[in-house]
Design a protein around this motif. Structure first.
Motif, PDB file in Angstrom:
ATOM      1  N   TRP A  49       0.848  -1.201   0.000  1.00  0.00           N
ATOM      2  CA  TRP A  49       0.000   0.000   0.000  1.00  0.00           C
ATOM      3  C   TRP A  49       0.881   1.248   0.000  1.00  0.00           C
ATOM      4  N   GLY A  50       2.063   1.119  -0.622  1.00  0.00           N
ATOM      5  CA  GLY A  50       3.049   2.198  -0.537  1.00  0.00           C
ATOM      6  C   GLY A  50       2.630   3.504  -1.176  1.00  0.00           C
ATOM      7  N   SER A  51       1.620   3.482  -2.034  1.00  0.00           N
ATOM      8  CA  SER A  51       1.211   4.725  -2.687  1.00  0.00           C
ATOM      9  C   SER A  51       0.285   5.567  -1.825  1.00  0.00           C
ATOM     10  N   VAL A  52      -0.131   5.032  -0.683  1.00  0.00           N
ATOM     11  CA  VAL A  52      -1.026   5.781   0.196  1.00  0.00           C
ATOM     12  C   VAL A  52      -0.236   6.875   0.901  1.00  0.00           C
ATOM     13  N   GLU A  53      -0.645   8.099   0.728  1.00  0.00           N
ATOM     14  CA  GLU A  53       0.062   9.227   1.327  1.00  0.00           C
ATOM     15  C   GLU A  53      -0.744   9.794   2.489  1.00  0.00           C
ATOM     16  N   ARG A  54      -0.078   9.994   3.629  1.00  0.00           N
ATOM     17  CA  ARG A  54      -0.720  10.564   4.802  1.00  0.00           C
ATOM     18  C   ARG A  54      -0.202  11.983   5.003  1.00  0.00           C
ATOM     19  N   THR A  55      -1.095  12.919   5.102  1.00  0.00           N
ATOM     20  CA  THR A  55      -0.697  14.316   5.285  1.00  0.00           C
ATOM     21  C   THR A  55      -0.886  14.769   6.729  1.00  0.00           C
ATOM     22  N   THR A  56      -1.436  13.896   7.573  1.00  0.00           N
ATOM     23  CA  THR A  56      -1.635  14.213   8.987  1.00  0.00           C
ATOM     24  C   THR A  56      -1.118  13.051   9.831  1.00  0.00           C
ATOM     25  N   ASP A  57      -0.912  13.308  11.121  1.00  0.00           N
ATOM     26  CA  ASP A  57      -0.407  12.268  12.016  1.00  0.00           C
ATOM     27  C   ASP A  57      -1.478  11.254  12.396  1.00  0.00           C
ATOM     28  N   ARG A  58      -2.728  11.661  12.313  1.00  0.00           N
ATOM     29  CA  ARG A  58      -3.846  10.806  12.699  1.00  0.00           C
ATOM     30  C   ARG A  58      -5.047  11.154  11.819  1.00  0.00           C
ATOM     31  N   PRO A  59      -6.075  10.305  11.810  1.00  0.00           N
ATOM     32  CA  PRO A  59      -7.248  10.643  11.003  1.00  0.00           C
ATOM     33  C   PRO A  59      -7.891  11.941  11.497  1.00  0.00           C
ATOM     34  N   PRO A  60      -8.323  12.806  10.578  1.00  0.00           N
ATOM     35  CA  PRO A  60      -9.009  14.031  11.005  1.00  0.00           C
ATOM     36  C   PRO A  60     -10.344  13.693  11.654  1.00  0.00           C
ATOM     37  N   ARG A  61     -10.862  14.626  12.423  1.00  0.00           N
ATOM     38  CA  ARG A  61     -12.118  14.381  13.140  1.00  0.00           C
ATOM     39  C   ARG A  61     -13.290  14.126  12.199  1.00  0.00           C
ATOM     40  N   ASP A  62     -13.197  14.642  10.982  1.00  0.00           N
ATOM     41  CA  ASP A  62     -14.286  14.449  10.025  1.00  0.00           C
ATOM     42  C   ASP A  62     -13.931  13.382   8.991  1.00  0.00           C
ATOM     43  N   HIS A  63     -13.034  12.481   9.352  1.00  0.00           N
ATOM     44  CA  HIS A  63     -12.636  11.415   8.433  1.00  0.00           C
ATOM     45  C   HIS A  63     -13.875  10.668   7.931  1.00  0.00           C
ATOM     46  N   THR A  64     -13.981  10.529   6.625  1.00  0.00           N
ATOM     47  CA  THR A  64     -15.179   9.960   5.999  1.00  0.00           C
ATOM     48  C   THR A  64     -15.554   8.594   6.551  1.00  0.00           C
ATOM     49  N   SER A  65     -14.562   7.774   6.856  1.00  0.00           N
ATOM     50  CA  SER A  65     -14.850   6.406   7.311  1.00  0.00           C
ATOM     51  C   SER A  65     -15.588   6.367   8.639  1.00  0.00           C
ATOM     52  N   PHE A  66     -15.445   7.396   9.463  1.00  0.00           N
ATOM     53  CA  PHE A  66     -16.138   7.376  10.754  1.00  0.00           C
ATOM     54  C   PHE A  66     -17.654   7.264  10.555  1.00  0.00           C
ATOM     55  N   ALA A  67     -18.192   8.140   9.722  1.00  0.00           N
ATOM     56  CA  ALA A  67     -19.637   8.123   9.469  1.00  0.00           C
ATOM     57  C   ALA A  67     -20.048   6.850   8.745  1.00  0.00           C
ATOM     58  N   GLU A  68     -19.199   6.386   7.833  1.00  0.00           N
ATOM     59  CA  GLU A  68     -19.509   5.158   7.101  1.00  0.00           C
ATOM     60  C   GLU A  68     -19.561   3.956   8.052  1.00  0.00           C
ATOM     61  N   HIS A  69     -18.600   3.908   8.979  1.00  0.00           N
ATOM     62  CA  HIS A  69     -18.598   2.827   9.968  1.00  0.00           C
ATOM     63  C   HIS A  69     -19.861   2.863  10.825  1.00  0.00           C
ATOM     64  N   ARG A  70     -20.240   4.066  11.252  1.00  0.00           N
ATOM     65  CA  ARG A  70     -21.438   4.187  12.096  1.00  0.00           C
ATOM     66  C   ARG A  70     -22.679   3.694  11.357  1.00  0.00           C
ATOM     67  N   THR A  71     -22.753   3.994  10.069  1.00  0.00           N
ATOM     68  CA  THR A  71     -23.901   3.553   9.273  1.00  0.00           C
ATOM     69  C   THR A  71     -23.953   2.034   9.182  1.00  0.00           C
ATOM     70  N   ILE A  72     -22.802   1.406   9.003  1.00  0.00           N
ATOM     71  CA  ILE A  72     -22.744  -0.059   8.933  1.00  0.00           C
ATOM     72  C   ILE A  72     -23.203  -0.671  10.245  1.00  0.00           C
ATOM     73  N   VAL A  73     -22.631  -0.201  11.337  1.00  0.00           N
ATOM     74  CA  VAL A  73     -22.957  -0.755  12.649  1.00  0.00           C
ATOM     75  C   VAL A  73     -24.432  -0.522  12.988  1.00  0.00           C
ATOM     76  N   ALA A  74     -24.954   0.656  12.650  1.00  0.00           N
ATOM     77  CA  ALA A  74     -26.361   0.947  12.929  1.00  0.00           C
ATOM     78  C   ALA A  74     -27.276  -0.004  12.166  1.00  0.00           C
ATOM     79  N   ALA A  75     -26.940  -0.294  10.910  1.00  0.00           N
ATOM     80  CA  ALA A  75     -27.768  -1.211  10.120  1.00  0.00           C
ATOM     81  C   ALA A  75     -27.732  -2.623  10.696  1.00  0.00           C
ATOM     82  N   ILE A  76     -26.563  -3.044  11.168  1.00  0.00           N
ATOM     83  CA  ILE A  76     -26.445  -4.373  11.770  1.00  0.00           C
ATOM     84  C   ILE A  76     -27.266  -4.435  13.056  1.00  0.00           C
ATOM     85  N   ARG A  77     -27.156  -3.402  13.870  1.00  0.00           N
ATOM     86  CA  ARG A  77     -27.895  -3.393  15.134  1.00  0.00           C
ATOM     87  C   ARG A  77     -29.404  -3.310  14.902  1.00  0.00           C
TER      88      ARG A  77
END
Length: 226
Positions: free
Chosen positions: A172-200
């Motif tokens: 995955w060497g082409s993946v470039e990170r411009t921050t030390d950690r995921p930003p607070r509005d990282h897209t995957s956060f909301a996507e993960h919540r949607t997945i978990v909510a549907a399962i629950r």
């Protein structure tokens, strides 16, 4: 440029060029036009050589982004799944995930227990609070495995684990990170919540769609620069 009387086969030329040129795991090789000039190869011969190296797992290619050196063999990693992962491009790995993980999410929605839901929530929270990308990736892995465990199906869990083992060996060497950690509005956060909510909510169609949308979003960010 090589002496024509001592010229090795084209794949060996490119392999030697990579080794002697200091191109480490994840490094992008020069454009094909530059390589043909440097190595004295025709475009067709160069592409055949690159095909050989890609099959060997030394490089991977993505249209529009270039040719990259694959990562080194993972420490302590061996076996057919690692060998397979070393020969897969990130694009093909994501296609495999899109083929399997939505079905896993669908089964999780039908079979998840309260304990499974708690495990998914803990991993989801861990993703959001991760202090580094490395920590986030570990929590993301934990979340996706918790979803597989929630299927209550040993075969599906085993298939997920095998997919994940191969994934860890993909470069995955082409993946470039411009921050030390995921930003607070990282897209995957909301996507993960949607997945978990549907399962629950025990909505298998929504869980399938949410996982598919998430993986396609990840793929778009990786390969389309979005």
């Amino acid at each position: 440029m090589y002496d024509i009387d001592q010229m090795p086969d084209p794949a060996t030329q490119v392999r030697t060029y990579i080794q002697e040129g200091g191109f480490g795991p994840g490094a992008r090789l020069p454009a094909e036009r530059s390589l043909t000039e440097t190595l004295g190869l025709s475009r067709a011969t160069l592409r055949k050589a690159l095909d050989v190296l890609e099959r060997e797992g030394l490089i991977w290619r993505h249209v529009g982004r270039g040719t990259f050196v694959s990562q080194e063999r993972p420490r302590g990693g061996d076996g057919p799944l690692v060998e397979l992962g070393l020969k897969l491009t990130p694009f093909k790995m994501m296609r495999a995930r899109i083929s399997l993980e939505p079905a896993i999410a669908r089964e999780a929605a039908l079979n998840a227990s309260h304990a499974n839901a708690m495990a998914m929530q803990a991993a989801l929270d861990g993703c959001v609070s991760a202090a580094s990308w490395h920590e986030y990736e570990g929590q993301d892995d934990r979340l996706h495995r918790a979803i597989a465990q929630a299927t209550d199906n040993l075969l599906l869990l085993t298939l997920f684990d095998q997919l994940n083992e191969a994934r860890r060996a993909v470069a995955w060497g082409s993946v470039e990170r411009t921050t030390d950690r995921p930003p607070r509005d990282h897209t995957s956060f909301a996507e993960h919540r949607t997945i978990v909510a549907a399962i629950r909510a025990r909505d298998p169609l929504a869980a399938d769609a949410a996982m598919r949308a998430h993986l396609r979003s990840v793929s778009a960010r990786l390969f389309e620069g979005e």
